[in-house]
Design a protein around this motif. Structure first.
Motif, short mmCIF file in Angstrom:
data_model
loop_
_atom_site.label_atom_id
_atom_site.label_comp_id
_atom_site.label_asym_id
_atom_site.label_seq_id
_atom_site.Cartn_x
_atom_site.Cartn_y
_atom_site.Cartn_z
N ILE A 137 -1.16 24.64 -45.18
CA ILE A 137 -1.73 25.55 -44.19
C ILE A 137 -2.77 26.46 -44.84
O ILE A 137 -3.82 26.74 -44.26
N ASN A 138 -2.50 26.92 -46.05
CA ASN A 138 -3.39 27.84 -46.75
C ASN A 138 -4.48 27.14 -47.57
O ASN A 138 -5.26 27.80 -48.24
N HIS A 139 -4.51 25.82 -47.50
CA HIS A 139 -5.47 25.02 -48.27
C HIS A 139 -6.90 25.36 -47.84
O HIS A 139 -7.21 25.41 -46.65
N LYS A 140 -7.77 25.60 -48.82
CA LYS A 140 -9.17 25.88 -48.52
C LYS A 140 -9.84 24.57 -48.12
O LYS A 140 -9.81 23.59 -48.86
N VAL A 141 -10.44 24.57 -46.94
CA VAL A 141 -11.00 23.35 -46.37
C VAL A 141 -12.47 23.21 -46.76
O VAL A 141 -13.26 24.13 -46.58
N PHE A 142 -12.81 22.04 -47.28
CA PHE A 142 -14.20 21.76 -47.64
C PHE A 142 -14.82 20.73 -46.69
O PHE A 142 -16.02 20.57 -46.65
N ASN A 143 -13.97 20.04 -45.95
CA ASN A 143 -14.46 18.97 -45.08
C ASN A 143 -14.14 19.23 -43.61
O ASN A 143 -13.84 18.31 -42.87
N GLU A 144 -14.23 20.49 -43.23
CA GLU A 144 -13.89 20.86 -41.85
C GLU A 144 -14.77 20.10 -40.87
O GLU A 144 -15.96 19.93 -41.07
N GLY A 145 -14.15 19.62 -39.82
CA GLY A 145 -14.89 18.91 -38.78
C GLY A 145 -14.95 17.41 -38.99
O GLY A 145 -15.51 16.70 -38.16
N THR A 146 -14.36 16.92 -40.07
CA THR A 146 -14.39 15.48 -40.32
C THR A 146 -13.10 14.84 -39.80
O THR A 146 -12.10 15.51 -39.55
N GLY A 147 -13.14 13.51 -39.69
CA GLY A 147 -11.94 12.77 -39.30
C GLY A 147 -10.82 12.95 -40.31
O GLY A 147 -9.64 13.00 -39.94
N GLN A 148 -11.20 13.08 -41.57
CA GLN A 148 -10.20 13.28 -42.62
C GLN A 148 -9.48 14.62 -42.42
O GLN A 148 -8.26 14.70 -42.57
N HIS A 149 -10.23 15.65 -42.05
CA HIS A 149 -9.62 16.96 -41.81
C HIS A 149 -8.71 16.91 -40.59
O HIS A 149 -7.62 17.50 -40.59
#
Length: 189
Positions: A137-149
């Motif tokens: 939950i607290n993971h910093k997201v670098f790929n926001e908006g992707t299918g992987q995310h």
């Protein structure tokens, strides 16, 4: 002033209180009344935070009085959080920037020691699982908006729903759903 003994907890101006140390006998009497109303095992500890506002000396005197009072009860278990901080973690690298409060590493270390002593194997497994979910939950997201995310958030949500049978995770579920809704709105733009 009411004359009642209270802990201020920083809610009211200090001038409204007369500061005093309770005697071991006063603490023992008060705790005895509380203890008789509790069914089951009682675990007590002393805060690992050094309250130096009143001097280091007074901090140690007050903790000593409390520790003495606790030792009078054979049916109460004492967890040595303060002693762990002072002895196992005696280096200032285990303190927060204010040099008073334990660092995150120290808190995790003390929590681990507490769990080793008091948690069942089932509780330990649940705690490990919960820590992994929190990390996600607290993971910093670098790929926001992707299918992987999206797939990652779906996995976190699935894990939270499974945990909802044993933990109150409504706030976390709501947060992940909000992030997923944000993901959907990105897709639509």
């Amino acid at each position: 002033m009411t004359g009642k003994i209270v802990a201020n907890c920083h809610k009211r101006p200090q001038v409204e209180f007369e500061k005093m140390l309770l005697t071991p006998e006063e603490i023992i009497g008060s705790f005895e009344a509380l203890r008789s109303s509790i069914k089951g095992k009682i675990v007590v500890t002393l805060s690992p935070v050094r309250h130096i506002k009143d001097t280091l000396e007074l901090n140690l005197v007050s903790k000593s009085i409390l520790r003495y009072a606790i030792s009078r009860f054979n049916d109460v278990d004492y967890f040595p959080a303060y002693e762990i901080m002072m002895d196992d973690l005696r280096d200032y690298r285990f303190y927060d920037d204010d040099m008073i409060h334990p660092s995150t590493v120290a808190i995790e270390y003390i929590w681990k020691k507490f769990g080793e002593r008091y948690f069942s194997d089932e509780t330990k497994r649940l705690n490990e699982r919960w820590q992994k979910v929190l990390k996600s939950i607290n993971h910093k997201v670098f790929n926001e908006g992707t299918g992987q995310h999206k797939k990652f958030l779906e996995g976190v949500l699935t894990e939270l729903v499974e945990l909802s049978g044993v933990l109150d995770v409504e706030r976390e579920i709501s947060e992940v759903k909000k992030r997923m809704a944000y993901r959907v709105s990105i897709d639509k733009t």
